[in-house]
Enzyme design. Structure first.
Site, PDB file in Angstrom:
ATOM      1  N   LYS A 186       0.867  -1.184   0.000  1.00  0.00           N
ATOM      2  CA  LYS A 186       0.000   0.000   0.000  1.00  0.00           C
ATOM      3  C   LYS A 186       0.896   1.225   0.000  1.00  0.00           C
ATOM      4  O   LYS A 186       2.042   1.163   0.468  1.00  0.00           O
ATOM      5  CB  LYS A 186      -0.858   0.015   1.271  1.00  0.00           C
ATOM      6  N   ASP A 221      -6.938   4.168  -4.520  1.00  0.00           N
ATOM      7  CA  ASP A 221      -7.625   4.022  -3.229  1.00  0.00           C
ATOM      8  C   ASP A 221      -8.270   5.400  -3.008  1.00  0.00           C
ATOM      9  O   ASP A 221      -8.487   6.132  -3.988  1.00  0.00           O
ATOM     10  CB  ASP A 221      -6.615   3.644  -2.128  1.00  0.00           C
TER      11      ASP A 221
HETATM   12  N1  GLU Z   1      -7.332   0.072  -2.865  1.00  0.00           N
HETATM   13  C1  GLU Z   1      -8.089  -1.121  -3.180  1.00  0.00           C
HETATM   14  C2  GLU Z   1      -8.118  -2.041  -1.976  1.00  0.00           C
HETATM   15  O1  GLU Z   1      -8.167  -1.575  -0.865  1.00  0.00           O
HETATM   16  C3  GLU Z   1      -7.648  -1.767  -4.484  1.00  0.00           C
HETATM   17  C4  GLU Z   1      -6.223  -2.173  -4.559  1.00  0.00           C
HETATM   18  C5  GLU Z   1      -5.769  -2.652  -5.942  1.00  0.00           C
HETATM   19  O2  GLU Z   1      -6.598  -2.699  -6.838  1.00  0.00           O
HETATM   20  O3  GLU Z   1      -4.591  -2.983  -6.062  1.00  0.00           O
HETATM   21  O4  GLU Z   1      -8.155  -3.240  -2.074  1.00  0.00           O
END
Ligand code: GLU
Length: 452
Positions: free
Chosen positions: A125, A165
């Site tokens: 992340k 996100d």
């Molecule tokens: N931010 C999204 C999550 O919390 C998607 C992450 C992604 O697609 O890599 O899963």
């Protein structure tokens, strides 16, 4: 000292300020501790200690120039948490609240979520404390370019694949991708959530919301029920909330609320396609506030949410189901009690960790169908995984094909959670089911690959 106590002491001593990270770790540890008694090899292998330490943390300066020529400095992060089962994968969040502790909690959750999807993705992340609210397109572009001017050396289609996100959507992904391509001179699937014309996948924008509703339908099916006619509280008004509402409408449910950081609307008549189209235009194009909804649709009322409020009145309405799709810790103990009092018997989390631990305990104690974020919102990253597959094959699947795969993945996550909860002696406890399933796949891979 128990395993849970030992690990909690460890993470709190090392990083005392990271409250959200402690919260996420504690929940997983409670679920997986019994496994260590059955399989002492995991204790011997120190898997818990290894899981809570990110493989790598990148922290960098992001300087940028605003439209008036002023220089600003933000902080950029990428947490590469765990790559046991695939390249690091997870979104980027641009929001003033972003700090190391929040991103570590999100990266930690992502490891288990990605493992649940059945696709080969590790967990990561990243993001910045940059606030996109009120910024011009050019300011956002300059910020994204500066962010990628550092991040490009750490990511890659086989190494680390960021996505969106909160605060990062198709616009930001476009600017980030453009800069990566320029610096590397390489057109690869280094980011997901791309627009359709240049490598994006159909259904990716819809995936988190649709997936969350598919998961809710599966939970209801265990009690021989459907979403038809159910009154649903939805929080948030961004991508996840919008497509949660869309799928709820497809399935004949009645969504009655939406929110943003200033307040929420309650629409007694329920949202419909026309109202949803208005919200999409308002939020995605005009980037306005949800308050405008109540000015346009007279069946609704707007309530301001102030920081000094002890509970969120959005959760204090008669309803059957709740879909928190805004942000972490948006449901506190009082909100959970209000939901239960008002007859809500299903909670499916579109956001990451939206319920504080006291609320989670209450939902489980009262026998609610409670789908934790790492299971219920895994549809987004699942379709990101499918976007990576399509990019590798240099092919694009149809809408039906991607939607069908998404549906199958959500069904399989649900089934695995139910089975794992039964094996753990906690039938119907999706928290235990999700944590145990996600955990086993990752730690077995770590053990296979040695102490690295
Ligand atoms: N931010 C999204 C999550 O919390 C998607 C992450 C992604 O697609 O890599 O899963």
């Amino acid at each position: 000292m128990s395993d849970v106590e030992r690990i909690m002491q460890l993470v709190k001593d090392k990083d005392p300020g990271e409250r959200e990270f402690h919260q996420a770790v504690s929940e997983v540890m409670e679920s997986v501790a019994p496994i260590l008694d059955r399989y002492p090899e995991y204790r011997h292998q120190r898997v818990l200690e290894r899981l809570v330490e990110p493989e790598r943390v990148i922290l960098f300066r992001v300087p940028w120039v605003d439209d008036a020529g002023q220089i600003h400095v933000n902080r950029g992060f990428r947490i590469e948490m765990n790559s046991a089962i695939g390249p690091y994968k997870g979104g980027l969040r641009f929001h003033p609240s972003v700090n190391l502790g929040i991103l570590k909690f999100l990266a930690f959750e992502q490891v288990f979520k990605n493992s649940l999807t059945t696709l080969p993705m590790g967990g990561g992340k990243g993001g910045s404390d940059f606030d996109p609210k009120g910024k011009s397109d050019l300011e956002v572009m300059r910020f994204c370019q500066s962010f990628m001017a550092e991040l490009f050396r750490h990511v890659g289609a086989n190494t680390d694949v960021p996505a969106g996100d909160i605060g990062v959507g198709a616009r930001e992904i476009g600017y980030l991708f453009g800069m990566y391509k320029k610096l590397r001179n390489e057109f690869t699937g280094v980011l997901t959530g791309k627009n359709l014309g240049w490598g994006g996948s159909l259904i990716r924008p819809e995936a988190t919301g649709y997936g969350c509703v598919y998961f809710a339908s599966e939970m209801l099916a265990t009690r021989n029920q459907t979403l038809e006619g159910k009154t649903c509280l939805v929080s948030g008004s961004g991508n996840v909330a919008q497509y949660t509402v869309e799928k709820l409408l497809d399935l004949g449910a009645k969504p009655v609320t939406l929110s943003d950081s200033s307040g929420f609307i309650y629409d007694d008549a329920g949202l419909d396609r026309e109202k949803l189209a208005f919200v999409k235009q308002l939020k995605n194009v005009r980037r306005g506030r949800i308050k405008e909804y109540s000015e346009k649709f007279k069946t609704s009322v707007y309530t301001e949410i102030r920081p000094d409020m002890t509970h969120n009145p959005l959760w204090d309405h008669k309803a059957n189901c709740a879909f928190p799709c805004a942000t972490q810790n948006e449901i506190n103990g009082q909100d959970a009690r209000n939901l239960i009092k008002n007859g809500v018997y299903l909670v499916a989390e579109g956001a990451n960790m939206p319920t504080i631990p006291e609320g989670v305990d209450l939902f489980i104690e009262h026998g609610l169908l409670y789908g934790p974020g790492k299971a219920a919102n895994a549809g987004g990253v699942s379709v990101s995984g499918l976007e990576m597959t399509q990019n590798s094959m240099r092919l694009a699947w149809t809408r039906e094909e991607v939607d069908q795969r998404l549906h199958m993945i959500m069904k399989s996550i649900h089934k695995t959670c139910v089975e794992a909860s039964e094996q753990a002696g906690k039938p119907g406890n999706y928290v235990v089911g999700a944590n145990v399933t996600g955990f086993l796949k990752v730690v077995d891979a770590m053990i296979d690959q040695g102490v690295v």
